[in-house]
Design a protein around this motif. Sequence first.
Motif, PDB file in Angstrom:
ATOM      1  N   LEU A 147       0.847  -1.199   0.000  1.00  0.00           N
ATOM      2  CA  LEU A 147       0.000   0.000   0.000  1.00  0.00           C
ATOM      3  C   LEU A 147       0.875   1.239   0.000  1.00  0.00           C
ATOM      4  O   LEU A 147       1.995   1.225   0.521  1.00  0.00           O
ATOM      5  CB  LEU A 147      -0.899   0.019   1.243  1.00  0.00           C
ATOM      6  CG  LEU A 147      -1.985  -1.048   1.362  1.00  0.00           C
ATOM      7  CD1 LEU A 147      -2.702  -0.892   2.701  1.00  0.00           C
ATOM      8  CD2 LEU A 147      -2.983  -0.946   0.215  1.00  0.00           C
ATOM      9  N   ARG A 148       0.330   2.312  -0.544  1.00  0.00           N
ATOM     10  CA  ARG A 148       1.029   3.593  -0.541  1.00  0.00           C
ATOM     11  C   ARG A 148       0.486   4.454   0.605  1.00  0.00           C
ATOM     12  O   ARG A 148      -0.556   4.155   1.196  1.00  0.00           O
ATOM     13  CB  ARG A 148       0.805   4.327  -1.881  1.00  0.00           C
ATOM     14  CG  ARG A 148       1.079   3.489  -3.114  1.00  0.00           C
ATOM     15  CD  ARG A 148       2.560   3.169  -3.254  1.00  0.00           C
ATOM     16  NE  ARG A 148       3.361   4.356  -3.481  1.00  0.00           N
ATOM     17  CZ  ARG A 148       3.702   4.805  -4.691  1.00  0.00           C
ATOM     18  NH1 ARG A 148       3.311   4.170  -5.772  1.00  0.00           N
ATOM     19  NH2 ARG A 148       4.468   5.886  -4.805  1.00  0.00           N
ATOM     20  N   THR A 149       1.183   5.550   0.864  1.00  0.00           N
ATOM     21  CA  THR A 149       0.772   6.467   1.938  1.00  0.00           C
ATOM     22  C   THR A 149      -0.660   6.966   1.709  1.00  0.00           C
ATOM     23  O   THR A 149      -1.441   7.104   2.656  1.00  0.00           O
ATOM     24  CB  THR A 149       1.751   7.669   1.993  1.00  0.00           C
ATOM     25  OG1 THR A 149       3.075   7.152   2.200  1.00  0.00           O
ATOM     26  CG2 THR A 149       1.393   8.622   3.105  1.00  0.00           C
ATOM     27  N   ARG A 150      -0.992   7.241   0.438  1.00  0.00           N
ATOM     28  CA  ARG A 150      -2.338   7.744   0.114  1.00  0.00           C
ATOM     29  C   ARG A 150      -3.412   6.774   0.624  1.00  0.00           C
ATOM     30  O   ARG A 150      -4.417   7.178   1.212  1.00  0.00           O
ATOM     31  CB  ARG A 150      -2.456   7.908  -1.409  1.00  0.00           C
ATOM     32  CG  ARG A 150      -3.825   8.342  -1.899  1.00  0.00           C
ATOM     33  CD  ARG A 150      -3.821   8.539  -3.417  1.00  0.00           C
ATOM     34  NE  ARG A 150      -3.342   7.358  -4.146  1.00  0.00           N
ATOM     35  CZ  ARG A 150      -4.095   6.303  -4.424  1.00  0.00           C
ATOM     36  NH1 ARG A 150      -5.367   6.270  -4.051  1.00  0.00           N
ATOM     37  NH2 ARG A 150      -3.598   5.275  -5.086  1.00  0.00           N
ATOM     38  N   GLU A 151      -3.159   5.470   0.422  1.00  0.00           N
ATOM     39  CA  GLU A 151      -4.142   4.467   0.828  1.00  0.00           C
ATOM     40  C   GLU A 151      -4.193   4.318   2.350  1.00  0.00           C
ATOM     41  O   GLU A 151      -5.263   4.062   2.917  1.00  0.00           O
ATOM     42  CB  GLU A 151      -3.809   3.136   0.157  1.00  0.00           C
ATOM     43  CG  GLU A 151      -3.974   3.217  -1.346  1.00  0.00           C
ATOM     44  CD  GLU A 151      -3.225   2.128  -2.091  1.00  0.00           C
ATOM     45  OE1 GLU A 151      -3.874   1.395  -2.861  1.00  0.00           O
ATOM     46  OE2 GLU A 151      -1.997   2.008  -1.901  1.00  0.00           O
TER      47      GLU A 151
ATOM     48  N   ALA B  64      -3.732   6.768   4.418  1.00  0.00           N
ATOM     49  CA  ALA B  64      -4.505   7.935   4.870  1.00  0.00           C
ATOM     50  C   ALA B  64      -6.005   7.725   4.655  1.00  0.00           C
ATOM     51  O   ALA B  64      -6.828   8.176   5.465  1.00  0.00           O
ATOM     52  CB  ALA B  64      -4.035   9.177   4.121  1.00  0.00           C
ATOM     53  N   GLU B  65      -6.356   7.036   3.597  1.00  0.00           N
ATOM     54  CA  GLU B  65      -7.778   6.795   3.309  1.00  0.00           C
ATOM     55  C   GLU B  65      -8.385   5.807   4.295  1.00  0.00           C
ATOM     56  O   GLU B  65      -9.558   5.904   4.641  1.00  0.00           O
ATOM     57  CB  GLU B  65      -7.927   6.249   1.881  1.00  0.00           C
ATOM     58  CG  GLU B  65      -7.717   7.310   0.809  1.00  0.00           C
ATOM     59  CD  GLU B  65      -7.554   6.709  -0.585  1.00  0.00           C
ATOM     60  OE1 GLU B  65      -7.349   7.494  -1.519  1.00  0.00           O
ATOM     61  OE2 GLU B  65      -7.603   5.457  -0.722  1.00  0.00           O
ATOM     62  N   ARG B  66      -7.579   4.850   4.765  1.00  0.00           N
ATOM     63  CA  ARG B  66      -8.131   3.772   5.596  1.00  0.00           C
ATOM     64  C   ARG B  66      -7.888   3.973   7.099  1.00  0.00           C
ATOM     65  O   ARG B  66      -8.563   3.342   7.916  1.00  0.00           O
ATOM     66  CB  ARG B  66      -7.516   2.439   5.171  1.00  0.00           C
ATOM     67  CG  ARG B  66      -7.858   2.091   3.727  1.00  0.00           C
ATOM     68  CD  ARG B  66      -7.361   0.708   3.402  1.00  0.00           C
ATOM     69  NE  ARG B  66      -7.215   0.547   1.961  1.00  0.00           N
ATOM     70  CZ  ARG B  66      -6.795  -0.558   1.372  1.00  0.00           C
ATOM     71  NH1 ARG B  66      -6.468  -1.606   2.111  1.00  0.00           N
ATOM     72  NH2 ARG B  66      -6.693  -0.634   0.074  1.00  0.00           N
ATOM     73  N   ALA B  67      -6.921   4.777   7.451  1.00  0.00           N
ATOM     74  CA  ALA B  67      -6.644   4.991   8.885  1.00  0.00           C
ATOM     75  C   ALA B  67      -7.693   5.934   9.472  1.00  0.00           C
ATOM     76  O   ALA B  67      -8.335   6.699   8.750  1.00  0.00           O
ATOM     77  CB  ALA B  67      -5.251   5.584   9.057  1.00  0.00           C
ATOM     78  N   LYS B  68      -7.829   5.867  10.790  1.00  0.00           N
ATOM     79  CA  LYS B  68      -8.715   6.820  11.471  1.00  0.00           C
ATOM     80  C   LYS B  68      -7.857   8.005  11.896  1.00  0.00           C
ATOM     81  O   LYS B  68      -6.819   7.815  12.551  1.00  0.00           O
ATOM     82  CB  LYS B  68      -9.349   6.148  12.690  1.00  0.00           C
ATOM     83  CG  LYS B  68     -10.364   7.021  13.415  1.00  0.00           C
ATOM     84  CD  LYS B  68     -10.921   6.263  14.619  1.00  0.00           C
ATOM     85  CE  LYS B  68     -11.971   7.072  15.354  1.00  0.00           C
ATOM     86  NZ  LYS B  68     -13.253   7.163  14.651  1.00  0.00           N
TER      87      LYS B  68
ATOM     88  N   THR C  25      -5.951  13.785   2.332  1.00  0.00           N
ATOM     89  CA  THR C  25      -5.255  13.347   1.126  1.00  0.00           C
ATOM     90  C   THR C  25      -3.768  13.389   1.448  1.00  0.00           C
ATOM     91  O   THR C  25      -3.250  14.417   1.887  1.00  0.00           O
ATOM     92  CB  THR C  25      -5.563  14.296  -0.051  1.00  0.00           C
ATOM     93  OG1 THR C  25      -6.966  14.302  -0.261  1.00  0.00           O
ATOM     94  CG2 THR C  25      -4.853  13.840  -1.311  1.00  0.00           C
ATOM     95  N   ALA C  26      -3.107  12.257   1.268  1.00  0.00           N
ATOM     96  CA  ALA C  26      -1.678  12.199   1.601  1.00  0.00           C
ATOM     97  C   ALA C  26      -0.922  11.552   0.450  1.00  0.00           C
ATOM     98  O   ALA C  26      -1.519  10.978  -0.465  1.00  0.00           O
ATOM     99  CB  ALA C  26      -1.469  11.431   2.894  1.00  0.00           C
ATOM    100  N   TRP C  27       0.369  11.649   0.523  1.00  0.00           N
ATOM    101  CA  TRP C  27       1.222  11.151  -0.548  1.00  0.00           C
ATOM    102  C   TRP C  27       2.547  10.685   0.062  1.00  0.00           C
ATOM    103  O   TRP C  27       2.837  10.967   1.216  1.00  0.00           O
ATOM    104  CB  TRP C  27       1.453  12.256  -1.581  1.00  0.00           C
ATOM    105  CG  TRP C  27       2.023  13.502  -0.968  1.00  0.00           C
ATOM    106  CD1 TRP C  27       3.353  13.821  -0.843  1.00  0.00           C
ATOM    107  CD2 TRP C  27       1.291  14.583  -0.363  1.00  0.00           C
ATOM    108  NE1 TRP C  27       3.473  15.040  -0.203  1.00  0.00           N
ATOM    109  CE2 TRP C  27       2.232  15.530   0.099  1.00  0.00           C
ATOM    110  CE3 TRP C  27      -0.078  14.862  -0.174  1.00  0.00           C
ATOM    111  CZ2 TRP C  27       1.863  16.709   0.755  1.00  0.00           C
ATOM    112  CZ3 TRP C  27      -0.447  16.037   0.473  1.00  0.00           C
ATOM    113  CH2 TRP C  27       0.518  16.951   0.917  1.00  0.00           C
TER     114      TRP C  27
END
Lengths: 232, 83
Positions: free
Chosen positions: A182-186, A188-192, A208-210
């Motif tokens: 997984l990438r950082t973006r993903e 960020a989408e799944r973490a609380k 939104t992260a990268w």
Amino acid sequence: MSVRRSLAAVAAAAALALAGGAAAAPSDDRILPVPEYTSEKAKNLAVTHLKALRALNGDLYHCVPWVEVQRHSIGFFRPKHIARDDRYLSVRIYIEQDPSPQFAALRVEQRAGAMFSRYVGALLKRMTQDRTLAADPSIDGFTVILEWLKQAPRAAGARPVHETIAVFVEKPLATDYLAGRLRTREVAERAKVLGFDGETALGELRLTAWDDNFVATYKVANYEVEKGITCQ
Amino acid sequence: MRGLRLLLVGATLVAVAGCATGEEWKIWRDNKTHFASGEHMGFSVRNREGTQARVTRQDIALAREQAWFGRPITVSQEQILER
């Protein structure tokens, strides 16, 4: 020179050499002491992984010197929003950076996204450097709390205001990220992610992260790591 | 006599070295964290212009303490985590 004097000189030189060779260690008070935990599970984790927590404390102190880890900020805490006794390896850091009008002009989600990008992945990697800790099934996830100066005091006697995000990453999500699936973006989408403006809770933030290699590449000007310390 | 002369020279040097200009005092007054302690001054003096600067972890810790803005308004650990 008498034998006694020679011995004294050698002893003094040896003491100096030892003093010069040993790197200064950060205070252990950054790690929550075992008796402070409220569950046996947490106490067991703290005892089992004390060496790894100390290594993490030292790594942050020497290798990421522009962040500050405060007292009792490293440990196996239970996220408040989880009812059962799930234990997350947690680290809270204060990020020092020069005030920037551009950064201040961003929306809170953008500031938080930038900080997430810079620090969450980098800290997850540092938090799991110890293989035994990383493989321990009793650890349910990871918490990264990032704090930075939002506003310097505007008048004499006023207090600075910090902005904070608390990022909760469940173990499977962290494992996938650390394995490169997984990438950082993903993440960020799944973490609380919870946000705070000073003491005020902002609720859950969607960020939104990268991938950002800031921690790996940034160097404090003229900073010299102490002898005996290796930073990755 | 020689001792008296040395004493006078020493006293003059101390007096001159201890004097700050009006502008320096203004900087001091305006910035309470500026050289707030001997340690910080030592770090600044050691890294003089034209020499290779060197910053240790201890220097960073001292500079941080002296640049402290005061107790921040921030979320407590207890609002986020349970022990």
